[in-house]
Design a protein around this motif. Structure first.
Motif, PDB file in Angstrom:
ATOM      1  N   PRO A 175       0.847  -1.203   0.020  1.00 46.52           N
ATOM      2  CA  PRO A 175       0.060  -0.096  -0.047  1.00 46.52           C
ATOM      3  C   PRO A 175       0.788   1.050  -0.148  1.00 46.52           C
ATOM      4  O   PRO A 175       2.003   1.313   0.776  1.00 46.52           O
ATOM      5  CB  PRO A 175      -0.722  -0.161   1.447  1.00 46.52           C
ATOM      6  N   PHE A 176       0.420   2.318  -0.887  1.00 49.47           N
ATOM      7  CA  PHE A 176       0.903   3.554  -0.880  1.00 49.47           C
ATOM      8  C   PHE A 176      -0.232   4.531  -0.553  1.00 49.47           C
ATOM      9  O   PHE A 176      -0.977   4.922  -1.112  1.00 49.47           O
ATOM     10  CB  PHE A 176       1.636   3.832  -2.260  1.00 49.47           C
ATOM     11  N   THR A 177      -0.106   5.011   0.731  1.00 50.19           N
ATOM     12  CA  THR A 177      -1.112   5.509   1.492  1.00 50.19           C
ATOM     13  C   THR A 177      -0.874   7.159   1.592  1.00 50.19           C
ATOM     14  O   THR A 177      -1.856   7.724   1.860  1.00 50.19           O
ATOM     15  CB  THR A 177      -1.493   5.057   2.889  1.00 50.19           C
ATOM     16  N   LEU A 254      -2.254  -2.921 -11.267  1.00 51.85           N
ATOM     17  CA  LEU A 254      -1.276  -2.003 -10.961  1.00 51.85           C
ATOM     18  C   LEU A 254      -2.040  -0.610 -10.101  1.00 51.85           C
ATOM     19  O   LEU A 254      -3.216  -0.550 -10.106  1.00 51.85           O
ATOM     20  CB  LEU A 254      -1.038  -1.440 -12.314  1.00 51.85           C
ATOM     21  N   GLN A 255      -1.076  -0.002  -9.485  1.00 52.14           N
ATOM     22  CA  GLN A 255      -1.553   1.150  -8.839  1.00 52.14           C
ATOM     23  C   GLN A 255      -0.694   2.459  -9.249  1.00 52.14           C
ATOM     24  O   GLN A 255       0.543   1.959  -9.613  1.00 52.14           O
ATOM     25  CB  GLN A 255      -1.451   1.018  -7.429  1.00 52.14           C
ATOM     26  N   ILE A 256      -1.013   3.482  -9.486  1.00 57.68           N
ATOM     27  CA  ILE A 256      -0.455   4.727  -9.401  1.00 57.68           C
ATOM     28  C   ILE A 256      -0.017   5.304  -8.047  1.00 57.68           C
ATOM     29  O   ILE A 256      -0.587   5.435  -7.339  1.00 57.68           O
ATOM     30  CB  ILE A 256      -1.183   5.956 -10.148  1.00 57.68           C
ATOM     31  N   ILE A 257       1.648   5.448  -8.028  1.00 57.58           N
ATOM     32  CA  ILE A 257       2.057   5.806  -6.800  1.00 57.58           C
ATOM     33  C   ILE A 257       2.037   7.449  -6.824  1.00 57.58           C
ATOM     34  O   ILE A 257       3.138   7.916  -7.746  1.00 57.58           O
ATOM     35  CB  ILE A 257       3.678   5.245  -6.718  1.00 57.58           C
ATOM     36  N   PRO A 258       1.578   8.041  -5.921  1.00 58.61           N
ATOM     37  CA  PRO A 258       1.565   9.636  -6.131  1.00 58.61           C
ATOM     38  C   PRO A 258       3.077  10.255  -5.729  1.00 58.61           C
ATOM     39  O   PRO A 258       3.150  10.313  -4.625  1.00 58.61           O
ATOM     40  CB  PRO A 258       0.650  10.256  -5.250  1.00 58.61           C
TER      41      PRO A 258
END
Length: 307
Positions: A175-177, A254-258
């Motif tokens: 997770p990138f929260t 996939l997720q975009i990491i801000p």
């Protein structure tokens, strides 16, 4: 001499590809069929056209002259066919594009309706990396190219189509929260690169250099799809065009990491050689794009503005 147009086409394609196998694939023929026609064509000349040494094809000087003549003859045949169709009021011919690999997610949407409107038009869409696309354009082998990084060594005309956005992406295992991460995140984020000559690689490396990012290169892969699958598998992270990861984001693969400074925004350009004498077909396509590109973006890429 009694050579045929088919033999000219086959010979020209063998010279272009330097391979009987590749020529057969591109012409949708069997390899033996290409070899037989090439042999029959060669037998009409007392001077060798090609030489095969250690299974590699080398075109002789005479062979290059014949290839050039063949190209002119076939071009005239296309012109005759065009004139016949034009006389009947039909737009016809071959519309040729070379596009960078990530543009395959963009280009079809800017072409499909034009092709549907003109059933006699034949489409050639060649997908390559940036360096190969520029080579095709420089050789005047295509009408248009679609790129996100403009060439600096060619005199071109251009038309902006739509934005290109590149984000930092990873799989969804971790997770990138945070709302936004500092660029120092790259110290512990091994990156997967595209190959040398890729437009995405060019943009990625320029951004890293300009921002002096502390990156670790994990691996190098030759296609956007290969990079995508490696990231999904957890082999590392990458900087990827949004246009190519829509489904993977929706499926939560996939997720975009801000990360601050992202997205990197550029433009997809339709480009062609300056002073190129466009065919009536190519000119008609340009007029179509000028008129319809905003509608295409609105109807086909409305999801793009959500990111």
């Amino acid at each position: 001499m009694n050579y045929t147009l088919n033999q000219l086409r086959i010979y020209q394609k063998v010279v272009q590809t330097n391979s009987i196998t590749k020529a057969a694939e591109e012409l949708h023929l069997t390899q033996p069929a290409v070899s037989i026609q090439l042999k029959n064509f060669q037998e009409q000349f007392e001077v060798p056209l090609i030489e095969i040494i250690n299974r590699r094809i080398f075109v002789t000087d005479f062979g290059k002259e014949i290839a050039s003549a063949a190209e002119k003859i076939l071009s005239e045949v296309h012109a005759i066919n065009y004139m016949m169709q034009a006389h009947k009021g039909l737009l016809t011919g071959k519309l040729k594009f070379s596009i960078v690999s990530t543009a395959k997610y963009v280009a079809p949407f800017f072409i499909v309706d034009f092709i549907k409107q003109h059933q006699s038009v034949e489409l050639l869409l060649d997908v390559k990396n940036k360096a190969q696309v520029m080579n095709s354009l420089e050789r005047n082998a295509v009408d248009f190219s679609l790129v996100s990084v403009l060439p600096t060594n060619l005199n071109i005309e251009k038309m902006g189509l739509m934005q290109n956005k590149l984000f930092v992406v990873g799989n969804t295992d971790e997770p990138f929260t945070k709302k936004k991460y500092d660029k120092r995140i790259f110290e512990n984020m091994p990156l997967i690169y595209r190959e040398q000559g890729s437009g995405t690689r060019h943009v990625m490396e320029n951004f890293i250099l300009e921002n002096n990012l502390p990156v670790t290169k994990k691996m190098e892969l030759t296609t956007n799809e290969a990079v995508k699958q490696a990231v999904i598998a957890g082999l590392g992270y990458s900087i990827m065009p949004l246009i190519g990861i829509k489904n993977e984001l929706l499926n939560r693969q996939l997720q975009i990491i801000p990360v601050e400074g992202f997205p990197i925004i550029s433009t997809w350009y339709l480009i062609w050689l300056k002073d190129k004498k466009l065919t009536p077909l190519a000119s008609a396509y340009l007029k179509y794009i000028e008129k319809e590109k905003d509608n295409i973006i609105k109807n086909k890429f409305n999801w793009f503005e959500e990111y």
